[in-house]
Design a protein around this motif. Structure first.
Motif, PDB file in Angstrom:
ATOM      1  N   LYS A 111      36.128  39.573 -20.871  1.00 20.08           N
ATOM      2  CA  LYS A 111      37.389  40.326 -20.835  1.00 20.08           C
ATOM      3  C   LYS A 111      37.367  41.487 -21.818  1.00 20.08           C
ATOM      4  O   LYS A 111      37.892  42.561 -21.537  1.00 20.08           O
ATOM      5  N   THR A 112      36.762  41.249 -22.982  1.00 24.13           N
ATOM      6  CA  THR A 112      36.666  42.297 -24.008  1.00 24.13           C
ATOM      7  C   THR A 112      35.315  42.188 -24.693  1.00 24.13           C
ATOM      8  O   THR A 112      34.885  41.099 -25.059  1.00 24.13           O
ATOM      9  N   ILE A 113      34.650  43.320 -24.851  1.00 21.93           N
ATOM     10  CA  ILE A 113      33.404  43.334 -25.604  1.00 21.93           C
ATOM     11  C   ILE A 113      33.554  44.274 -26.802  1.00 21.93           C
ATOM     12  O   ILE A 113      34.362  45.212 -26.782  1.00 21.93           O
ATOM     13  N   ALA A 114      32.784  43.993 -27.824  1.00 17.05           N
ATOM     14  CA  ALA A 114      32.771  44.829 -29.027  1.00 17.05           C
ATOM     15  C   ALA A 114      31.364  45.375 -29.211  1.00 17.05           C
ATOM     16  O   ALA A 114      30.381  44.661 -29.020  1.00 17.05           O
ATOM     17  N   THR A 115      31.264  46.637 -29.556  1.00 21.05           N
ATOM     18  CA  THR A 115      29.959  47.243 -29.784  1.00 21.05           C
ATOM     19  C   THR A 115      29.912  47.852 -31.177  1.00 21.05           C
ATOM     20  O   THR A 115      30.926  48.268 -31.738  1.00 21.05           O
ATOM     21  N   SER A 116      28.725  47.892 -31.732  1.00 22.46           N
ATOM     22  CA  SER A 116      28.499  48.509 -33.036  1.00 22.46           C
ATOM     23  C   SER A 116      27.271  49.400 -32.925  1.00 22.46           C
ATOM     24  O   SER A 116      26.185  48.931 -32.584  1.00 22.46           O
ATOM     25  N   LEU A 117      27.462  50.673 -33.197  1.00 22.17           N
ATOM     26  CA  LEU A 117      26.375  51.656 -33.117  1.00 22.17           C
ATOM     27  C   LEU A 117      26.138  52.237 -34.504  1.00 22.17           C
ATOM     28  O   LEU A 117      27.030  52.837 -35.098  1.00 22.17           O
ATOM     29  N   LYS A 118      24.948  52.031 -35.020  1.00 23.69           N
ATOM     30  CA  LYS A 118      24.573  52.585 -36.317  1.00 23.69           C
ATOM     31  C   LYS A 118      23.752  53.849 -36.078  1.00 23.69           C
ATOM     32  O   LYS A 118      22.785  53.828 -35.309  1.00 23.69           O
ATOM     33  N   PHE A 119      24.132  54.939 -36.725  1.00 22.17           N
ATOM     34  CA  PHE A 119      23.416  56.190 -36.512  1.00 22.17           C
ATOM     35  C   PHE A 119      23.403  57.043 -37.778  1.00 22.17           C
ATOM     36  O   PHE A 119      24.276  56.932 -38.638  1.00 22.17           O
ATOM     37  N   LYS A 120      22.384  57.879 -37.883  1.00 24.40           N
ATOM     38  CA  LYS A 120      22.263  58.832 -38.979  1.00 24.40           C
ATOM     39  C   LYS A 120      22.543  60.237 -38.459  1.00 24.40           C
ATOM     40  O   LYS A 120      22.365  60.517 -37.265  1.00 24.40           O
ATOM     41  N   VAL A 121      22.978  61.111 -39.349  1.00 21.38           N
ATOM     42  CA  VAL A 121      23.129  62.520 -39.009  1.00 21.38           C
ATOM     43  C   VAL A 121      22.312  63.348 -40.002  1.00 21.38           C
ATOM     44  O   VAL A 121      21.986  62.881 -41.099  1.00 21.38           O
ATOM     45  N   GLY A 122      21.988  64.563 -39.598  1.00 24.40           N
ATOM     46  CA  GLY A 122      21.138  65.429 -40.402  1.00 24.40           C
ATOM     47  C   GLY A 122      21.888  66.193 -41.473  1.00 24.40           C
ATOM     48  O   GLY A 122      22.880  65.721 -42.028  1.00 24.40           O
ATOM     49  N   GLU A 123      21.430  67.407 -41.722  1.00 26.78           N
ATOM     50  CA  GLU A 123      21.924  68.187 -42.853  1.00 26.78           C
ATOM     51  C   GLU A 123      23.256  68.878 -42.580  1.00 26.78           C
ATOM     52  O   GLU A 123      23.864  69.420 -43.510  1.00 26.78           O
ATOM     53  N   LYS A 124      23.704  68.865 -41.327  1.00 23.77           N
ATOM     54  CA  LYS A 124      24.980  69.519 -41.007  1.00 23.77           C
ATOM     55  C   LYS A 124      26.079  68.472 -40.825  1.00 23.77           C
ATOM     56  O   LYS A 124      25.813  67.380 -40.302  1.00 23.77           O
ATOM     57  N   PRO A 125      27.318  68.786 -41.218  1.00 19.44           N
ATOM     58  CA  PRO A 125      28.431  67.870 -40.930  1.00 19.44           C
ATOM     59  C   PRO A 125      28.655  67.766 -39.427  1.00 19.44           C
ATOM     60  O   PRO A 125      28.337  68.697 -38.677  1.00 19.44           O
ATOM     61  N   VAL A 126      29.171  66.633 -38.987  1.00 17.16           N
ATOM     62  CA  VAL A 126      29.435  66.407 -37.562  1.00 17.16           C
ATOM     63  C   VAL A 126      30.935  66.167 -37.380  1.00 17.16           C
ATOM     64  O   VAL A 126      31.412  65.045 -37.548  1.00 17.16           O
ATOM     65  N   PRO A 127      31.686  67.218 -37.032  1.00 18.97           N
ATOM     66  CA  PRO A 127      33.124  67.049 -36.815  1.00 18.97           C
ATOM     67  C   PRO A 127      33.439  66.754 -35.346  1.00 18.97           C
ATOM     68  O   PRO A 127      32.732  67.204 -34.442  1.00 18.97           O
ATOM     69  N   ASN A 128      34.471  65.951 -35.136  1.00 14.88           N
ATOM     70  CA  ASN A 128      34.946  65.679 -33.770  1.00 14.88           C
ATOM     71  C   ASN A 128      33.813  65.220 -32.853  1.00 14.88           C
ATOM     72  O   ASN A 128      33.505  65.853 -31.844  1.00 14.88           O
ATOM     73  N   PHE A 129      33.215  64.107 -33.219  1.00  9.04           N
ATOM     74  CA  PHE A 129      32.111  63.515 -32.454  1.00  9.04           C
ATOM     75  C   PHE A 129      32.715  62.611 -31.380  1.00  9.04           C
ATOM     76  O   PHE A 129      33.366  61.609 -31.682  1.00  9.04           O
ATOM     77  N   VAL A 130      32.526  62.977 -30.126  1.00 21.32           N
ATOM     78  CA  VAL A 130      33.156  62.281 -29.007  1.00 21.32           C
ATOM     79  C   VAL A 130      32.096  61.703 -28.081  1.00 21.32           C
ATOM     80  O   VAL A 130      31.096  62.364 -27.767  1.00 21.32           O
ATOM     81  N   MET A 131      32.315  60.456 -27.657  1.00 27.34           N
ATOM     82  CA  MET A 131      31.448  59.843 -26.657  1.00 27.34           C
ATOM     83  C   MET A 131      32.261  59.575 -25.396  1.00 27.34           C
ATOM     84  O   MET A 131      33.358  59.010 -25.473  1.00 27.34           O
ATOM     85  N   VAL A 132      31.736  59.989 -24.279  1.00 26.36           N
ATOM     86  CA  VAL A 132      32.322  59.675 -22.974  1.00 26.36           C
ATOM     87  C   VAL A 132      31.322  58.799 -22.238  1.00 26.36           C
ATOM     88  O   VAL A 132      30.163  59.187 -22.054  1.00 26.36           O
ATOM     89  N   GLU A 133      31.775  57.620 -21.837  1.00 23.88           N
ATOM     90  CA  GLU A 133      30.890  56.678 -21.157  1.00 23.88           C
ATOM     91  C   GLU A 133      31.429  56.385 -19.772  1.00 23.88           C
ATOM     92  O   GLU A 133      32.582  55.986 -19.619  1.00 23.88           O
ATOM     93  N   ARG A 134      30.582  56.599 -18.756  1.00 24.22           N
ATOM     94  CA  ARG A 134      30.981  56.407 -17.354  1.00 24.22           C
ATOM     95  C   ARG A 134      30.035  55.393 -16.710  1.00 24.22           C
ATOM     96  O   ARG A 134      28.818  55.529 -16.777  1.00 24.22           O
ATOM     97  N   HIS A 135      30.626  54.360 -16.100  1.00 28.77           N
ATOM     98  CA  HIS A 135      29.841  53.305 -15.456  1.00 28.77           C
ATOM     99  C   HIS A 135      30.059  53.346 -13.948  1.00 28.77           C
ATOM    100  O   HIS A 135      31.197  53.488 -13.480  1.00 28.77           O
ATOM    101  N   TYR A 136      28.952  53.160 -13.208  1.00 28.21           N
ATOM    102  CA  TYR A 136      28.998  53.279 -11.756  1.00 28.21           C
ATOM    103  C   TYR A 136      28.326  52.069 -11.097  1.00 28.21           C
ATOM    104  O   TYR A 136      27.365  51.521 -11.625  1.00 28.21           O
TER     105      TYR A 136
END
Length: 209
Positions: A111-136
């Protein structure tokens, strides 16, 4: 005197054009692919919507975990190796952004799943990081989510926690999905300040548990 008004093509035509370019790895005007257009995708893309070089922020996924939120059972867990093997000459780098999952039937029934994504970013700031996920499934959209991280500091390691309330599905549909007779696919689009920087694809197979 007279004025000239610019007439824009309909969004569906833009999407079809961009998808066609992705199929041939001619990314063309991939910068025009927006969050709104990602949310209008009705079926899985045949190729990737942007080149790997679009990731100018050094975003690097380190680990990914999927849990059944109700039971807290870990369904999937993967970590990037500390010393990745050297890739053979002529290796198709697009394979690094194509994931193949194998899940039990109980995952589809969650009914509900939880996800955890660990990631690094480089030398620039990352503002307004958006993920769109579409399942088919069977070439048609069955699920869609949109998540946002407001800001990531330069040279930082971040954890992106997300909760998915899965849509209720009838037993007949679950049976059909688990049979693996038809393709189950997804597109994951990542945007920074509204600009597409990454596109990953996934395929899913299932088994009875």
């Amino acid at each position: 005197s007279f004025s000239c008004e610019e007439i824009s093509p309909p969004p569906e035509l833009i999407i079809r054009s961009l998808v066609k370019m992705a199929e041939t790895k001619d990314y063309g005007e991939w910068e025009k692919f927006s969050i709104d257009e990602a949310l209008k995708m009705k079926s899985a893309s045949k190729g990737f919507m942007c080149p790997m070089s679009a990731n100018t922020y050094g975003i690097d996924f380190q680990a990914f975990t999927i849990r059944d939120h109700t039971s807290d059972k870990v369904i999937f867990n993967v970590q990037k190796p500390e010393n990745p093997p050297e890739l053979p000459k002529g290796f198709d780098m697009d394979k690094l952004r194509m994931i193949e999952y194998k899940f039990p039937r109980s995952f589809v029934e969650c009914k509900t799943i939880a996800t955890s994504l660990k990631f690094k970013v480089g030398e620039k700031p990352v503002p307004n990081f958006v993920m769109v996920e579409r399942h088919y499934f069977k070439g048609e959209l069955i699920k869609s989510w949109e998540f946002k991280v407001d800001f990531c500091m330069p040279n930082s390691t971040n954890n992106w926690e997300a909760m998915y309330d899965l849509p209720a599905m009838k037993k007949d549909l679950i049976d059909e999905i688990v049979s693996n007779k038809y393709p189950s696919e997804s597109d994951s689009f990542y945007f920074v300040e509204g600009k597409l920087v990454m596109h990953n694809k996934a395929k899913y197979t299932y088994y009875e548990d």
